[in-house]
Design an enzyme around this catalytic site. Structure first.
Site, short mmCIF file in Angstrom:
data_model
loop_
_atom_site.label_atom_id
_atom_site.label_comp_id
_atom_site.label_asym_id
_atom_site.label_seq_id
_atom_site.Cartn_x
_atom_site.Cartn_y
_atom_site.Cartn_z
N CYS A 2 0.84 -1.19 0.00
CA CYS A 2 0.00 0.00 0.00
C CYS A 2 0.88 1.24 0.00
O CYS A 2 1.83 1.35 0.76
CB CYS A 2 -0.96 0.10 1.19
SG CYS A 2 -2.21 -1.17 1.18
N ARG A 26 4.01 -0.72 -4.57
CA ARG A 26 3.60 -1.14 -3.22
C ARG A 26 2.26 -1.87 -3.21
O ARG A 26 1.79 -2.31 -2.17
CB ARG A 26 3.51 0.09 -2.31
CG ARG A 26 4.83 0.81 -2.17
CD ARG A 26 4.69 2.03 -1.29
NE ARG A 26 4.54 1.68 0.10
CZ ARG A 26 5.54 1.50 0.95
NH1 ARG A 26 6.77 1.65 0.52
NH2 ARG A 26 5.33 1.19 2.20
N TRP A 83 -2.54 -2.88 -1.68
CA TRP A 83 -2.28 -4.32 -1.65
C TRP A 83 -3.21 -4.86 -0.57
O TRP A 83 -3.07 -4.54 0.61
CB TRP A 83 -0.82 -4.61 -1.31
CG TRP A 83 -0.48 -6.07 -1.39
CD1 TRP A 83 -0.15 -6.77 -2.51
CD2 TRP A 83 -0.43 -7.00 -0.30
NE1 TRP A 83 0.10 -8.08 -2.19
CE2 TRP A 83 -0.07 -8.26 -0.83
CE3 TRP A 83 -0.66 -6.91 1.07
CZ2 TRP A 83 0.08 -9.40 -0.06
CZ3 TRP A 83 -0.53 -8.05 1.84
CH2 TRP A 83 -0.15 -9.28 1.27
N ASN A 109 -1.80 2.92 5.17
CA ASN A 109 -0.91 1.79 4.90
C ASN A 109 -0.60 1.14 6.25
O ASN A 109 -0.18 1.82 7.17
CB ASN A 109 0.38 2.30 4.23
CG ASN A 109 1.51 1.27 4.24
OD1 ASN A 109 2.67 1.62 4.39
ND2 ASN A 109 1.19 0.01 4.08
N GLY A 110 -0.83 -0.17 6.34
CA GLY A 110 -0.55 -0.87 7.59
C GLY A 110 -1.72 -1.76 7.96
O GLY A 110 -2.58 -2.05 7.11
N GLU A 498 16.43 -19.43 -5.47
CA GLU A 498 16.16 -18.08 -5.99
C GLU A 498 15.65 -18.14 -7.43
O GLU A 498 14.72 -17.42 -7.80
CB GLU A 498 17.44 -17.23 -5.87
CG GLU A 498 17.33 -15.81 -6.37
CD GLU A 498 16.23 -14.98 -5.72
OE1 GLU A 498 15.68 -15.38 -4.68
OE2 GLU A 498 15.89 -13.92 -6.29
N LYS A 502 12.00 -16.74 -8.68
CA LYS A 502 11.81 -15.77 -9.77
C LYS A 502 10.80 -16.32 -10.77
O LYS A 502 9.94 -15.59 -11.26
CB LYS A 502 13.13 -15.47 -10.50
CG LYS A 502 14.13 -14.63 -9.79
CD LYS A 502 13.73 -13.20 -9.56
CE LYS A 502 13.10 -13.03 -8.23
NZ LYS A 502 13.81 -12.61 -7.08
N GLU A 505 7.15 -16.37 -9.13
CA GLU A 505 6.46 -15.10 -8.92
C GLU A 505 6.15 -14.37 -10.22
O GLU A 505 5.17 -13.64 -10.29
CB GLU A 505 7.18 -14.20 -7.91
CG GLU A 505 8.54 -13.72 -8.33
CD GLU A 505 9.24 -12.93 -7.24
OE1 GLU A 505 8.58 -12.28 -6.42
OE2 GLU A 505 10.48 -12.96 -7.21
N HIS A 521 15.36 -39.61 -1.23
CA HIS A 521 14.74 -39.86 0.08
C HIS A 521 13.25 -39.56 0.07
O HIS A 521 12.68 -39.20 1.10
CB HIS A 521 15.45 -39.04 1.16
CG HIS A 521 16.87 -39.47 1.36
ND1 HIS A 521 17.21 -40.70 1.88
CD2 HIS A 521 18.04 -38.85 1.08
CE1 HIS A 521 18.53 -40.82 1.92
NE2 HIS A 521 19.05 -39.70 1.43
N LYS A 623 5.83 -4.93 -3.54
CA LYS A 623 7.29 -4.89 -3.36
C LYS A 623 7.69 -4.77 -1.89
O LYS A 623 8.61 -5.41 -1.44
CB LYS A 623 7.86 -3.73 -4.14
CG LYS A 623 9.37 -3.64 -4.07
CD LYS A 623 9.98 -3.70 -5.42
CE LYS A 623 11.48 -3.90 -5.37
NZ LYS A 623 11.88 -5.27 -5.64
#
Ligand code: F6R
Length: 628
Positions: A2, A26, A83, A109-110, A498, A502, A505, A521, A623
């Site tokens: 946000c 954001r 968001w 925001n929060g 990583e 990538k 996402e 295993h 982000k």
């Protein structure tokens, strides 16, 4: 997570929308603005605050604002890009949220942790709610206090007293010439387009201290100030106040504190230039970013600036933490530090950091890795580490972030602004910073004045992005719909994690990652002729073992892709084992992971684009993750 903006000046439409575009990283679930004319009259006599909001990306709001002409004559405005945390990403839950009497509009925001309790209380007082958000509670709470005789600023204070959780708020009150604001835990900054000479503002002063001329801006990120302001106010936690076009007053409700007014780093300006997406541009920024970072370390990573890091054996334990990509950097960093100086290292994801509790004391160093420096889980780890008395080092990209300010020491990775949600160049710079830290510990052991960073210089000279056509062909391969498995050992495994993140996402394609030795295993049961198994095998000492594990998968029908530093000559004996081979140049062992990740970032990018997706804005993500 946000983004909020506030603006007072002649052109709310252009400024609010332009700043929201800068903050869209954001969150892009919805966007909205509220505007007013202040004391000179409201946009509409019956509707003092004009609110426009739309679900989806900012362009939907931009179209709506352009068509409706809602900002005509307005001088004040607040805006939001969301968001979603509470309630689905639709227009009703979009911010701004308004009070029942329409006098207050709030962007937030929060997360308000006690919003259910507050909502119940307000419902009992006769208020009804139209959205599923926690933010609507704030708008109704402000109305509640105002109706009990509190002036707007006092209503803000009262609301802050009862709100629990994290919040950065920008608030309009009908016909006022001010934007009210409040901050706790979520970032909030304030700047005037032309600053007076005063360098500080004082909290709890009735008279204005932050005098200024020109337009006023409030924002979640200093990126919004880059084009006009040299200085800005970084609001500390538990601050509330108001700003007009002329002045700002900040209050903390206890006593006088100083707010820092800091120079903005012009480097955070970020343009896409001719690249189709930020992600692509940022990947190709890597080489320059590492060069700048290394040059910076050469002059700044010194005994004078970081005396604690240069004390031999100063720490019994080094704990590295971060989230997502930063966590992957931490995993690799711990191995490098252990190898370079034999330190005892451990790694935790930020949200599990409390598990490190019993190992934390003043003999421990906690390294907190974060691109944004605002990630709530990493900030919580910092608080926990400090409570336990450990020394803390923030390894951040956003130099002026909360994490950078709150940790005992800060080491900027200097990657420059990263706009694409998927972290790329910041990850590479984190790896280089961790290498520099390891070299620093080694220099401390050897009583040397500065770390040897020649490996990073060499890396810059040799770093290869690979051949785009070849990488596109891998993207096509991975887009075929096969089951994808990535296997590796040691740091190869971390690179595989990583690479897989990538791809997940940006393309929403799953790539399972396993330690190569673990496949047999249990996970081998997943492998059949419909599987592509990529063996990350760039380390000489584990190459043959990883190869054997890949062959075990091949024997069950999988097609094997080898990702290696080995030359054609070296792989010749096994040639028939592989369906495809992707080679990367060999570098200094401690920096090999930086080279290794580059082709995978590009493959993920090409894969995303080939699926018709926008790699800069993956669905459901944002982000800067400012909620725990
Ligand atoms: C993945 C990604 C995230 C972040 C994570 C931590 O591409 O960007 O996994 O790495 O949210 O963010 P920072 O580094 O800002 O703390």
């Amino acid at each position: 997570m946000c983004g909020i903006v506030g603006y007072i000046g002649e052109n709310p439409e252009r400024n609010l929308l332009y700043k929201l575009r800068l903050l869209e990283y954001r969150g892009y679930d919805s966007a909205g603005i509220a505007v007013s004319r202040g004391t000179s009259g409201a946009p509409s006599e019956n509707n003092p605050l004009a609110v426009t909001k739309r679900a989806g990306e900012l362009k939907n709001l931009e179209n709506a604002v352009a068509q409706a002409g809602v900002t005509a004559g307005a001088r004040l405005g607040i805006g939001h890009t969301r968001w979603a945390t509470h309630g689905k990403p639709d227009a009703t839950n979009a911010h701004p949220h308004v009070s029942s009497d329409g006098k207050w509009a709030v962007v937030h925001n929060g997360i308000i942790e006690n919003h259910c309790e507050l909502k119940r209380f307000l419902q009992n007082e006769g208020y009804s709610f139209y959205s599923e958000t926690d933010t609507e509670t704030i708008a109704k709470l402000l109305e509640y206090f105002e109706k009990r005789g509190f002036a707007p600023l006092q209503a803000i204070k009262r609301a802050c007293d009862v709100l629990q959780g994290s919040f950065a708020l920008a608030v309009l009150h009908e016909n006022d010439d001010a934007i009210y604001f409040a901050k706790n835990k979520s970032p909030l900054y304030l700047a005037f387009s032309k600053r007076s000479n005063k360098k500080t503002a004082t909290v709890q002063q009735a008279d204005a201290d932050a005098e200024a001329e020109g337009d006023l801006f409030i924002a979640s990120d200093v990126v919004c100030f880059n084009d006009f302001a040299e200085e800005y106010y970084a609001l500390p936690d538990k601050t509330y106040g108001f700003a007009t076009a002329e002045k700002a007053e900040f209050y903390d409700g206890t006593g006088e504190i100083r707010l820092s007014s800091e120079k903005i780093n012009a480097k955070s300006l970020c343009l896409r230039n001719n690249y189709a997406h930020y992600m692509l541009k940022e990947i190709y920024d890597t080489k320059n970013a590492i060069k700048e970072e290394t040059d910076y370390f050469k002059t700044h990573l010194t005994r004078e600036n970081y005396p604690l890091l240069f004390q031999p054996r100063a720490f019994k334990k080094i704990i590295l933490t971060g989230c997502g990509t930063a966590y992957h950097a931490a995993l690799t960093g711990a191995r490098i530090i252990e190898e370079k100086c034999g330190a005892d290292c451990e790694v935790y994801v930020g949200s599990e950091f409390y598990n490190a509790g019993y190992k934390l004391n003043k003999h421990a160093l906690v390294v907190l890795i974060s691109q944004s420096g605002e990630t709530a889980d990493t900030l919580a780890a910092l608080t926990f580490a400090k409570e336990k008395g450990a020394a803390t080092l923030a390894m951040i990209n956003a130099e002026h972030s909360t994490l950078a300010k709150a940790a005992d020491m800060a080491l900027p990775v200097n990657a420059g602004a990263e706009i694409a949600v998927a972290s790329t160049k910041a990850y590479s710079c984190q790896l280089v910073a961790l290498y520099a830290l390891a070299q620093t510990f080694q220099a401390a052991e050897r009583q040397l004045p500065r770390p040897d960073l020649s490996g990073a210089d060499e890396l810059v000279k040799r770093l290869s992005y690979g051949d785009e056509e070849e990488l596109r062909s891998f993207a096509t391969l991975f887009g075929e719909g096969k089951k994808l498995f990535f296997i590796g050992r040691g740091t190869d495994y971390f690179t595989a994690l990583e690479a897989s993140l990538k791809i997940k996402e940006t393309s929403y394609i799953n790539a399972d990652v396993y330690y190569a030795g673990e496949l047999k295993h249990g996970f081998l049961a997943l492998v059949d002729e419909n599987a592509y198994v990529t063996a990350f095998a760039t380390q000489k000492d584990t190459f043959l073992k990883t190869l054997s594990n890949a062959k075990e998968a091949q024997a069950r029908g999988a097609k094997i892709i080898l990702f290696t530093t080995a030359s054609q000559e070296e792989t010749k004996p096994y040639e028939n084992s592989f369906f495809r081979i992707l080679r990367v140049p060999k570098t200094d062992d401690a920096l090999q992971s930086v080279q290794n990740v580059l082709p995978w970032q590009l493959i993920a990018y090409f894969l995303s684009v080939s699926k018709g997706l926008n790699p800069d804005k993956p669905r459901n993500l944002a982000k800067s993750v400012t909620v725990e």
